[in-house]
Motif scaffolding. Structure first.
Motif, PDB file in Angstrom:
ATOM      1  N   LEU A  20       0.818  -1.212   0.000  1.00 29.43           N
ATOM      2  CA  LEU A  20       0.000   0.000   0.000  1.00 29.43           C
ATOM      3  C   LEU A  20       0.853   1.264   0.000  1.00 29.43           C
ATOM      4  O   LEU A  20       0.602   2.201  -0.759  1.00 29.43           O
ATOM      5  CB  LEU A  20      -0.921   0.012   1.220  1.00 29.43           C
ATOM      6  N   ALA A  21       1.864   1.291   0.859  1.00 30.82           N
ATOM      7  CA  ALA A  21       2.632   2.519   1.055  1.00 30.82           C
ATOM      8  C   ALA A  21       3.727   2.714   0.023  1.00 30.82           C
ATOM      9  O   ALA A  21       3.956   3.840  -0.442  1.00 30.82           O
ATOM     10  CB  ALA A  21       3.232   2.536   2.460  1.00 30.82           C
ATOM     11  N   GLY A 143       4.259   6.748   5.309  1.00 31.00           N
ATOM     12  CA  GLY A 143       3.146   7.282   6.083  1.00 31.00           C
ATOM     13  C   GLY A 143       2.018   6.292   6.306  1.00 31.00           C
ATOM     14  O   GLY A 143       2.066   5.144   5.856  1.00 31.00           O
ATOM     15  N   PRO A 144       0.966   6.740   7.018  1.00 31.37           N
ATOM     16  CA  PRO A 144      -0.171   5.873   7.323  1.00 31.37           C
ATOM     17  C   PRO A 144      -0.890   5.426   6.055  1.00 31.37           C
ATOM     18  O   PRO A 144      -1.014   6.181   5.088  1.00 31.37           O
ATOM     19  CB  PRO A 144      -1.084   6.776   8.168  1.00 31.37           C
ATOM     20  N   ASN A 145      -1.365   4.198   6.072  1.00 32.80           N
ATOM     21  CA  ASN A 145      -2.172   3.689   4.961  1.00 32.80           C
ATOM     22  C   ASN A 145      -3.650   3.997   5.144  1.00 32.80           C
ATOM     23  O   ASN A 145      -4.417   3.947   4.177  1.00 32.80           O
ATOM     24  CB  ASN A 145      -1.985   2.172   4.837  1.00 32.80           C
ATOM     25  N   GLU A 146      -4.059   4.290   6.368  1.00 29.92           N
ATOM     26  CA  GLU A 146      -5.469   4.579   6.649  1.00 29.92           C
ATOM     27  C   GLU A 146      -5.723   6.075   6.483  1.00 29.92           C
ATOM     28  O   GLU A 146      -5.353   6.890   7.325  1.00 29.92           O
ATOM     29  CB  GLU A 146      -5.821   4.124   8.077  1.00 29.92           C
ATOM     30  N   HIS A 147      -6.363   6.435   5.351  1.00 29.74           N
ATOM     31  CA  HIS A 147      -6.562   7.850   5.032  1.00 29.74           C
ATOM     32  C   HIS A 147      -7.707   8.487   5.799  1.00 29.74           C
ATOM     33  O   HIS A 147      -7.885   9.707   5.737  1.00 29.74           O
ATOM     34  CB  HIS A 147      -6.805   8.012   3.525  1.00 29.74           C
ATOM     35  N   ARG A 148      -8.474   7.693   6.545  1.00 27.22           N
ATOM     36  CA  ARG A 148      -9.630   8.243   7.263  1.00 27.22           C
ATOM     37  C   ARG A 148      -9.250   8.841   8.620  1.00 27.22           C
ATOM     38  O   ARG A 148     -10.109   9.368   9.315  1.00 27.22           O
ATOM     39  CB  ARG A 148     -10.695   7.146   7.460  1.00 27.22           C
ATOM     40  N   THR A 149      -8.009   8.730   9.020  1.00 24.65           N
ATOM     41  CA  THR A 149      -7.597   9.271  10.310  1.00 24.65           C
ATOM     42  C   THR A 149      -6.867  10.604  10.126  1.00 24.65           C
ATOM     43  O   THR A 149      -6.347  10.913   9.044  1.00 24.65           O
ATOM     44  CB  THR A 149      -6.647   8.310  11.054  1.00 24.65           C
ATOM     45  N   PHE A 184     -10.313  -9.033   6.760  1.00 25.17           N
ATOM     46  CA  PHE A 184     -10.033  -7.610   6.955  1.00 25.17           C
ATOM     47  C   PHE A 184     -10.800  -6.810   5.909  1.00 25.17           C
ATOM     48  O   PHE A 184     -11.271  -7.358   4.920  1.00 25.17           O
ATOM     49  CB  PHE A 184      -8.522  -7.330   6.857  1.00 25.17           C
ATOM     50  N   ARG A 185     -10.890  -5.497   6.151  1.00 25.52           N
ATOM     51  CA  ARG A 185     -11.661  -4.655   5.238  1.00 25.52           C
ATOM     52  C   ARG A 185     -11.038  -4.645   3.848  1.00 25.52           C
ATOM     53  O   ARG A 185      -9.815  -4.582   3.705  1.00 25.52           O
ATOM     54  CB  ARG A 185     -11.700  -3.227   5.797  1.00 25.52           C
ATOM     55  N   ALA A 186     -11.886  -4.705   2.837  1.00 23.09           N
ATOM     56  CA  ALA A 186     -11.407  -4.688   1.453  1.00 23.09           C
ATOM     57  C   ALA A 186     -10.614  -3.414   1.180  1.00 23.09           C
ATOM     58  O   ALA A 186     -10.938  -2.328   1.689  1.00 23.09           O
ATOM     59  CB  ALA A 186     -12.591  -4.792   0.492  1.00 23.09           C
ATOM     60  N   LEU A 187      -9.548  -3.544   0.408  1.00 26.09           N
ATOM     61  CA  LEU A 187      -8.711  -2.396   0.102  1.00 26.09           C
ATOM     62  C   LEU A 187      -9.424  -1.461  -0.872  1.00 26.09           C
ATOM     63  O   LEU A 187     -10.036  -1.906  -1.842  1.00 26.09           O
ATOM     64  CB  LEU A 187      -7.385  -2.863  -0.507  1.00 26.09           C
ATOM     65  N   ASP A 188      -9.303  -0.160  -0.609  1.00 24.90           N
ATOM     66  CA  ASP A 188      -9.906   0.864  -1.456  1.00 24.90           C
ATOM     67  C   ASP A 188      -8.860   1.290  -2.485  1.00 24.90           C
ATOM     68  O   ASP A 188      -8.144   2.283  -2.304  1.00 24.90           O
ATOM     69  CB  ASP A 188     -10.346   2.047  -0.595  1.00 24.90           C
ATOM     70  N   ALA A 193      -4.849   4.931  -5.400  1.00 25.78           N
ATOM     71  CA  ALA A 193      -4.360   5.504  -6.654  1.00 25.78           C
ATOM     72  C   ALA A 193      -4.519   7.019  -6.677  1.00 25.78           C
ATOM     73  O   ALA A 193      -3.653   7.746  -7.184  1.00 25.78           O
ATOM     74  CB  ALA A 193      -5.096   4.876  -7.840  1.00 25.78           C
ATOM     75  N   ALA A 194      -5.612   7.517  -6.088  1.00 23.61           N
ATOM     76  CA  ALA A 194      -5.841   8.962  -6.052  1.00 23.61           C
ATOM     77  C   ALA A 194      -4.775   9.661  -5.218  1.00 23.61           C
ATOM     78  O   ALA A 194      -4.271  10.731  -5.596  1.00 23.61           O
ATOM     79  CB  ALA A 194      -7.233   9.253  -5.491  1.00 23.61           C
ATOM     80  N   PHE A 195      -4.415   9.077  -4.090  1.00 21.58           N
ATOM     81  CA  PHE A 195      -3.366   9.677  -3.266  1.00 21.58           C
ATOM     82  C   PHE A 195      -2.009   9.610  -3.961  1.00 21.58           C
ATOM     83  O   PHE A 195      -1.197  10.538  -3.849  1.00 21.58           O
ATOM     84  CB  PHE A 195      -3.312   9.012  -1.898  1.00 21.58           C
TER      85      PHE A 195
END
Length: 229
Positions: A20-21, A143-149, A184-188, A193-195
């Motif tokens: 991811l990162a 950096g963090p992979n979880e963009h919601r935080t 685990f939650r499906a990857l977005d 790609a947008a980030f």
């Protein structure tokens, strides 16, 4: 030697963290012939009565992703552990000491110690501790992979790695983690790609990944290095 050297070790808390990162960075490195090892500390998947094969399927997904990106995959402690939080920090440092002794990298990339995920933070702190024995190695953090935080927005890269033609390779590697029965939650993937495109826009390239340099010791000419203590 460039900032990202020829023997690169990426240390991740869980399967998919590295892809991811820095999946594009790994693909770019292996594409130019660098020796890249991704070491994963925990499997982060537990079996259940209804899904007894969850762990083995996640292990297989990580192996498939490694085949796509071209890196060597290492399971720290043979993949016996499920979460970094299950291990005392001193034990994690010991495992990392052994890992660096075996791999002997010139560059280490791991989690940012400001991450929102406790497992990621504990591993980042252990990597910093392990750096004491390797003053000649360059250390970087992703950096963090979880963009919601809120932590995601607080991560500010100091280095951008253009992905070139490797965006599709990264997407293929991440798709290995989408399989029936995953726990685990499906990857977005669209957001990932947008980030990557946003990072690329910051430095005038279609897509890029961001890193923070924690320590960089540039290589010196041989006649100068002879005088180092």
């Amino acid at each position: 030697m460039t900032l990202l050297g020829d023997r690169v070790l990426v240390i991740a808390a869980h399967p998919d963290d590295a892809e991811l990162a820095v999946g594009g960075t790994i693909a770019a490195l292996t594409g130019r012939g660098a020796d890249v090892t991704v070491a994963v500390l925990t499997v982060s998947e537990t079996a259940s009565d209804s899904e007894p094969d969850r762990r083995s399927r996640r292990v297989a997904a990580a192996e498939a992703a490694a085949a796509v990106l071209g890196h060597q995959l290492v399971w720290v402690a043979d993949g016996r552990h499920d979460q970094v939080e299950d291990l005392p920090v001193y034990r994690v440092v010991t495992l990392l000491d052994d890992l660096l002794d075996r791999v002997r990298p010139d560059t280490v990339i791991s989690h940012w110690d400001g991450d929102s995920h406790t497992d990621h933070v504990r591993l980042a702190q252990a990597v910093v501790s392990a750096s004491r024995r390797w003053p000649q190695v360059t250390f970087l953090q992703f950096g963090p992979n979880e963009h919601r935080t809120i932590r995601h927005a607080q991560f500010v890269p100091t280095v951008y790695v253009p992905m070139g033609s490797h965006s599709a390779t990264k997407a293929r590697a991440l798709s290995c983690y989408s399989y029936p029965g995953q726990g685990f939650r499906a990857l977005d993937l669209e957001t990932v790609a947008a980030f990557d495109r946003a990072r690329g826009a910051a430095v005038g390239t279609p897509a890029a990944e961001g890193l923070v340099v924690v320590r960089h010791r540039p290589s010196l000419p041989a006649h100068e290095s002879e005088h180092l203590p």
